[in-house]
Scaffold this active site. Structure first.
Site, PDB file in Angstrom:
ATOM      1  CG  HIS A   1      10.439   6.774   0.781  1.00 59.33           C
ATOM      2  ND1 HIS A   1       9.445   7.633   0.505  1.00 59.33           N
ATOM      3  CD2 HIS A   1       9.617   5.892   1.284  1.00 59.33           C
ATOM      4  CE1 HIS A   1       8.261   7.464   0.801  1.00 59.33           C
ATOM      5  NE2 HIS A   1       8.254   6.242   1.529  1.00 59.33           N
ATOM      6  CG  ASP A   2       7.765   4.599  -1.604  1.00 60.42           C
ATOM      7  OD1 ASP A   2       7.969   3.825  -0.631  1.00 60.42           O
ATOM      8  OD2 ASP A   2       6.629   5.358  -0.985  1.00 60.42           O
TER       9      ASP A   2
ATOM     10  CD  GLU B   1       2.221   7.647  -1.164  1.00 57.79           C
ATOM     11  OE1 GLU B   1       3.085   7.030  -1.792  1.00 57.79           O
ATOM     12  OE2 GLU B   1       1.628   7.437  -0.360  1.00 57.79           O
TER      13      GLU B   1
ATOM     14  CG  ASP C   1       1.520   6.989   3.580  1.00 62.37           C
ATOM     15  OD1 ASP C   1       2.310   7.144   2.927  1.00 62.37           O
ATOM     16  OD2 ASP C   1       1.282   6.052   4.228  1.00 62.37           O
TER      17      ASP C   1
ATOM     18  CG  HIS D   1      -1.561   2.075   7.235  1.00 61.71           C
ATOM     19  ND1 HIS D   1      -1.844   2.403   5.891  1.00 61.71           N
ATOM     20  CD2 HIS D   1      -0.292   2.360   7.429  1.00 61.71           C
ATOM     21  CE1 HIS D   1      -0.525   2.905   5.337  1.00 61.71           C
ATOM     22  NE2 HIS D   1       0.400   2.697   6.405  1.00 61.71           N
TER      23      HIS D   1
ATOM     24  CG  ASP E   1       6.117   0.112   5.059  1.00 66.87           C
ATOM     25  OD1 ASP E   1       7.268   0.135   4.305  1.00 66.87           O
ATOM     26  OD2 ASP E   1       5.031   0.302   4.611  1.00 66.87           O
TER      27      ASP E   1
ATOM     28  NE  ARG F   1       5.459  10.953   1.740  1.00 65.50           N
ATOM     29  CZ  ARG F   1       4.623   9.654   1.563  1.00 65.50           C
ATOM     30  NH1 ARG F   1       4.072   9.333   2.754  1.00 65.50           N
ATOM     31  NH2 ARG F   1       5.148   8.710   0.675  1.00 65.50           N
TER      32      ARG F   1
ATOM     33  CD  GLN G   1       2.560  -0.722   6.630  1.00 62.44           C
ATOM     34  OE1 GLN G   1       2.630  -1.633   6.000  1.00 62.44           O
ATOM     35  NE2 GLN G   1       2.995   0.420   6.700  1.00 62.44           N
TER      36      GLN G   1
END
Ligand code: GLC
Length: 635
Positions: free
Chosen positions: A390-391, A326, A284, A185, A142, A282, A252
């Site tokens: 990036h998403d 995020e 996540d 995770h 990922d 950041r 994950q």
């Protein structure tokens, strides 16, 4: 083992004694911060873990970790802490500019990133987010969001020592290092994961593992599917037949924060990263970190308590660090994570998505409504405004906001997905669908800025839209964040489909390698790369020199035109001049008449070319055009 006491002073003495035994006597600085922040941490632990016999133990261990981490905190980082504490609004300055890139894709490795520092400085970056760079499984990881060790850098990229050295070089260059704290995770190869599966004492409860489908079925009645292309629901089956919680990819595995040992373990990893010179973590996937049966298991109150607890630990041991949230969820939920005590920074997914929504519909009303009603933030916090990440792009606007404008949210999202993946006749966009879910009709969109905006399709408005989208992200407040390569108009990279490790995840279409040729063309005005680069860098330069762009305050400015979004930025001095931003998402020019501008003094100046403007003559906004004007509000 004792449960946490109501009376903070008892637990404070226990924690201090144990921590001093483990980590040596507190120095004066740590003792002061311990006194200040322990009550907060204690209160949070009582709420989260008050029922558990191991709560008090875990709290004392967290304090010991914090003390040890502070004692080993390098002097230059302590100096940075002092600087940040003396200028708490440092991240609200108009000089702030973020960049984000993959270490391998952009520069081959950490050494390559270091070699790019002069370019980053030229561009004006003050913040650089290096995408996940930790040890992670071979093949699909990922994009590194499956972490196998938070203390080891992926050997293909470099070492932890190199990362710390890079952070130091960047600090000297005025650039803060940002890395992910992927704390929801770990990968299935993490040591904790192996031990949990083997039921090693102390690790049995690190993850959410169930013997059969009873509990997974019960949870799945109310949780969303996040990566339905990978597996249905939120659980995957282990080889031995048991089921484990995996919100994202099957490799994950979600950590179980109901177990205080998990909090303690992750706090240790966080402090370790802080001492490498990372300045912003950041955070996540913050929405997913707490689960409760019968709920969506997203944005539960405990998720906030956990973030506050991590934040309190930082305030004791690495006070200069910040958290960036995020949370790509409903806008009401996004703001709940933003506060000085929780995440000081947050992505602004709503402005991002609505910028694209406005460009597709040529109607800026939803974006205007979001800026009018959903932009304000608490003092001491800031948005991170971006055009794309990036998403994927998810259409996370509030259904009720759309309804207030007579827009049906469900069909509007369908339209936007179709528009951006090229299914609407005449669309300028060349995006790719991501995680289309036939059961729910849900989908998201991927693509680089240039490809989504029309440059790939050869649309005449493509370059203007790229600039317009950035002009918004650069002017609404907070920290603008650039996806590196977009400043030279990088296009989609379809080769991801040929690589088995990336083929199943269309987000790779917009994560190309550093576009070397486009960078070479950046001074050549006959190329899209050259034109986009020179226009965008001019905007960046102007922003840097414009005090009114500091902070987050935004005063709406309405015009009678649905295609125009408008706002004023007062900066820190509300009595002084303001910058008026007007942007037109339509394919035709728009005339703003003098009456609309009559609340402002007649004399204005155009920040982009320095020219004076007489507002009594009205203004013309070009197709996909905008202005940044210094204006004087009339009393
Ligand atoms: C975040 C990341 C995304 C990743 C997910 C799981 O949403 O931005 O890229 O897939 O978390 O870690």
């Amino acid at each position: 083992m004792t449960v946490l006491a109501d009376d903070v002073s008892i637990d404070r003495e226990v924690a201090r004694t144990r921590a001093e035994q483990a980590a040596g006597p507190f120095d004066a600085a740590f003792a002061r911060r311990f006194e200040e922040h322990f009550p907060t941490l204690h209160g949070l632990f009582r709420t989260l873990y008050g029922e558990r016999a191991d709560g008090s133990e875990a709290l004392a261990e967290v304090v010991a970790l914090a003390a040890a981490s502070w004692h080993s905190r390098p002097l230059e980082l302590r100096a940075r802490d002092d600087l940040r504490e003396s200028e708490p609004a440092w991240f609200e300055a108009p000089q702030m500019l973020g960049g984000v890139c993959y270490v391998d894709r952009y520069a081959g490795g950490l050494a390559g990133i270091r070699a790019q520092i002069p370019y980053f400085q030229d561009l004006g970056l003050t913040y650089l987010h290096l995408m996940p760079l930790f040890e992670s499984p071979e093949g699909n990881s990922d994009g590194g969001y499956a972490v196998s060790s938070y203390r080891r850098v992926n050997p293909a990229l470099g070492t932890m020592e190199e990362l710390a050295a890079l952070a130091a070089d960047m600090r000297l260059a005025g650039i803060s290092l940002v890395v992910d704290f992927i704390f929801n995770h770990t990968s299935n190869e993490h040591e904790w994961a192996r031990k949990a599966v083997a039921a090693e004492p102390g690790y049995e409860d690190f993850y959410l593992i169930f013997p059969d489908r009873t509990m997974p079925d019960a949870y799945e009645r109310t949780v969303r599917e996040i990566f339905p292309d990978d597996h249905p629901g939120a659980f995957v089956q282990l080889e031995d037949g048991r089921w484990i919680w995996a919100t994202f990819y099957h490799f994950q595995w979600d950590l179980n924060y109901a177990n205080p040992a998990v909090f303690r373990a992750m706090a240790g990893e966080m402090l370790f990263l802080g001492n490498q010179g990372v300045e912003i973590l950041r955070m996540d996937a913050v929405a997913f970190i707490w689960k409760r049966l019968g709920t969506a298991c997203e944005s539960l109150p405990e998720a906030h308590l956990l973030l506050r607890a991590f934040n309190a630990v930082l305030r004791m041991a690495a006070p200069g660090l910040l958290f960036k949230s995020e949370a790509i969820v409903h806008p009401d939920e996004v703001v709940q994570y933003i506060s000085p005590a929780e995440c000081q920074l947050s992505y602004n997914p709503l402005q991002m998505a609505l910028t694209w929504e406005a460009l597709a519909t040529r109607d800026a009303r939803l974006l205007q409504k979001a800026l009018d009603e959903r932009h304000a933030l608490p003092e001491g916090t800031a948005w991170v405004n971006y055009v794309r990440s990036h998403d994927d792009i998810g259409w996370t606007f509030a259904d009720e906001d759309a309804a207030a404008l007579g827009i049906d949210a469900y069909s509007h999202r369908r339209f936007l997905n179709d528009f951006y993946v090229g299914r609407v006749p005449g669309t300028f966009a060349r995006g790719v669908p991501f995680q289309e879910n036939p059961k729910t009709g849900d989908a998201r969109v991927t693509g680089t800025t240039a490809s989504l905006a029309g440059i790939e399709a050869g649309d005449d408005g493509g370059e203007d839209r790229v600039i317009l989208a950035h002009a918004l992200a650069l002017s609404t407040g907070g920290i603008p964040l650039l996806y590196l390569g977009d400043e030279v108009a990088q296009l989609n990279d379809y080769s991801y489909a040929d690589d088995p490790d990336t083929a199943g995840d269309s987000r790779w279409v917009h994560r190309p390698r550093r576009p070397a040729r486009a960078y070479e063309q950046r001074t050549d005005a006959s190329t899209p790369a050259g034109r986009v680069f020179s226009r965008l860098t001019q905007l960046i330069d102007v922003r840097r020199g414009t005090a009114e762009f500091a902070g987050n305050e935004l005063i709406p400015f309405h015009t009678p035109h649905a295609s125009v979004v408008g706002y004023q930025r007062p900066g820190r001095d509300a009595a002084a001049d303001r910058v008026l931003v007007l942007a037109n998402v339509a394919d035709e020019p728009v005339q703003i008449d003098a009456l609309t501008l009559s609340g402002l003094g007649a004399e204005a100046s155009d920040l982009l070319n320095g020219a004076p403007r007489d507002l009594r003559e009205g203004l013309t906004l070009a197709a996909h055009g905008f202005v940044w004007l210094r204006v004087t509000p009339l009393p």
